[in-house]
Design an enzyme around this catalytic site. Structure first.
Site, PDB file in Angstrom:
ATOM      1  N   CYS A 174      87.243  70.687  79.056  1.00 20.63           N
ATOM      2  CA  CYS A 174      86.399  71.173  80.145  1.00 20.63           C
ATOM      3  C   CYS A 174      87.309  71.663  81.271  1.00 20.63           C
ATOM      4  O   CYS A 174      88.101  70.877  81.810  1.00 20.63           O
ATOM      5  CB  CYS A 174      85.537  69.998  80.620  1.00 20.63           C
ATOM      6  N   HIS A 176      82.045  76.194  77.554  1.00 20.55           N
ATOM      7  CA  HIS A 176      80.698  76.576  77.099  1.00 20.55           C
ATOM      8  C   HIS A 176      80.630  78.054  76.727  1.00 20.55           C
ATOM      9  O   HIS A 176      79.924  78.446  75.807  1.00 20.55           O
ATOM     10  CB  HIS A 176      79.668  76.326  78.213  1.00 20.55           C
ATOM     11  N   GLU A 206      73.438  75.368  77.313  1.00 21.68           N
ATOM     12  CA  GLU A 206      72.951  74.028  76.949  1.00 21.68           C
ATOM     13  C   GLU A 206      71.547  74.114  76.338  1.00 21.68           C
ATOM     14  O   GLU A 206      71.194  73.355  75.449  1.00 21.68           O
ATOM     15  CB  GLU A 206      72.904  73.109  78.184  1.00 21.68           C
ATOM     16  N   ASP A 252      83.497  66.639  77.360  1.00 19.29           N
ATOM     17  CA  ASP A 252      83.038  67.778  78.160  1.00 19.29           C
ATOM     18  C   ASP A 252      81.715  67.352  78.779  1.00 19.29           C
ATOM     19  O   ASP A 252      81.148  66.317  78.432  1.00 19.29           O
ATOM     20  CB  ASP A 252      82.845  69.008  77.252  1.00 19.29           C
ATOM     21  N   SER A 253      81.212  68.212  79.694  1.00 21.23           N
ATOM     22  CA  SER A 253      79.926  67.892  80.310  1.00 21.23           C
ATOM     23  C   SER A 253      78.764  68.000  79.325  1.00 21.23           C
ATOM     24  O   SER A 253      77.670  67.553  79.635  1.00 21.23           O
ATOM     25  CB  SER A 253      79.665  68.870  81.458  1.00 21.23           C
ATOM     26  N   CYS A 291      85.539  78.749  80.827  1.00 20.37           N
ATOM     27  CA  CYS A 291      84.673  77.564  80.691  1.00 20.37           C
ATOM     28  C   CYS A 291      84.405  77.406  79.210  1.00 20.37           C
ATOM     29  O   CYS A 291      84.090  78.391  78.520  1.00 20.37           O
ATOM     30  CB  CYS A 291      83.361  77.787  81.451  1.00 20.37           C
TER      31      CYS A 291
HETATM   32  N1  DGL Z   1      82.448  73.321  79.858  1.00 14.58           N
HETATM   33  C1  DGL Z   1      82.910  73.081  81.156  1.00 14.58           C
HETATM   34  C2  DGL Z   1      84.093  73.910  81.564  1.00 14.58           C
HETATM   35  O1  DGL Z   1      84.896  74.282  80.752  1.00 14.58           O
HETATM   36  C3  DGL Z   1      81.976  72.759  82.268  1.00 14.58           C
HETATM   37  C4  DGL Z   1      80.622  73.271  82.289  1.00 14.58           C
HETATM   38  C5  DGL Z   1      79.756  72.616  83.340  1.00 14.58           C
HETATM   39  O2  DGL Z   1      79.298  71.513  83.087  1.00 14.58           O
HETATM   40  O3  DGL Z   1      79.550  73.229  84.401  1.00 14.58           O
HETATM   41  O4  DGL Z   1      84.276  74.180  82.724  1.00 14.58           O
END
Ligand code: DGL
Length: 262
Positions: free
Chosen positions: A75, A187, A153, A12-13, A185
């Protein structure tokens, strides 16, 4: 190590994919895992499609180089931009995320669905194609949540901060009956309770929350089963964490993994 017990790679990011990793670990505790958080390059959701493709390829290269038996794109943003390319590139199963719009629409029984995802996800052709296939029409309200990943984050996940963010984001969605919310997302899974409590309060509802991570993890298990690739060890698997950012990120990954309630 036998081939079956090679680790499963997740990326993931940043911290988001930890919510998916924990869900997978709960379902398949005897598998070994490698997690790669591309924290140096978060957020992906405000980058161009080409940038997201390049970053996803680099993450895939890292995991492939570690000898993983499958890659989970934990992600939604990377999936939207790069899953087809990743499947062409890597000769192992590549499992991906998708916002859980279908079950949310079914459960909403005529009411409307709010999808919270990154700005990149809600504008990608892959996601828009999904809405079209589902005949979502104006029943789905897409909210590209620029800035929310950064809050998560940075660990700013308290109710006041998240409610304040949503208040600003959703001012234009007034006088609407909201029945379901999609966490689009990975996150945002860390602030699912705060999202639900905000929507319930603002729309006088008791919304149902849908998160695609459960479907992704079941799909991973079924895929490994069908290919006879499950690890048959009986002891708990190992998890290895890597980051492109600061060494301290690994401590954050570990803590989020421990605290996250699947
Ligand atoms: N966690 C990621 C997602 O599911 C991406 C978050 C990001 O880096 O913008 O989209």
């Amino acid at each position: 190590m036998s081939d079956c017990c090679k680790p499963i790679g997740f990326f993931d990011s940043g911290v988001g994919g930890i919510s998916v990793l924990k869900t997978a670990y709960q379902l398949m505790p005897c598998e070994n895992y490698i997690y790669y958080g591309d924290s140096k390059n978060a957020p992906y959701g405000e980058k161009t499609e080409q940038e997201i493709k390049e970053l996803s390829l680099a993450a895939g290269r890292f995991l492939f180089g570690k000898g993983v038996k499958a890659i989970v794109m934990a992600c939604n943003t990377a999936t939207s931009a790069a899953v087809l390319m990743m499947r062409e590139k890597y000769n192992i199963p590549v499992i991906s995320m998708e916002p859980a719009v279908k079950p949310a629409l079914e459960a909403a029984k005529g009411g409307r669905v709010i999808v919270l995802a990154t700005p990149a996800t809600v504008t990608q052709a892959r996601y828009l194609g999904l809405l079209e296939r589902l005949g979502a029409g104006n029943r789905v309200i897409n909210i590209g949540c620029g800035g929310l990943v950064e809050l998560i984050e940075n660990g700013q996940t308290d109710e006041i901060t998240v409610h304040g963010y949503l208040e600003r984001k959703l001012t234009f969605v007034k006088d609407t009956q909201i029945d379901s919310v999609v966490i689009g997302c990975t996150h945002y899974s860390f602030v699912e309770n705060e999202i639900k409590s905000y929507i319930d309060k603002a729309y006088h509802t008791d919304c149902k929350v849908f998160d695609g991570r459960h479907g992704t993890v079941k799909h991973l298990r079924d895929m490994l089963d069908s290919l006879d690739m499950r690890c048959h060890q009986t002891n708990a698997g190992r998890i290895e964490y890597h980051t492109s950012g600061q060494a301290t990120d690994v401590g954050t990954f570990l803590k989020l993994f421990d605290d996250f309630d699947v």
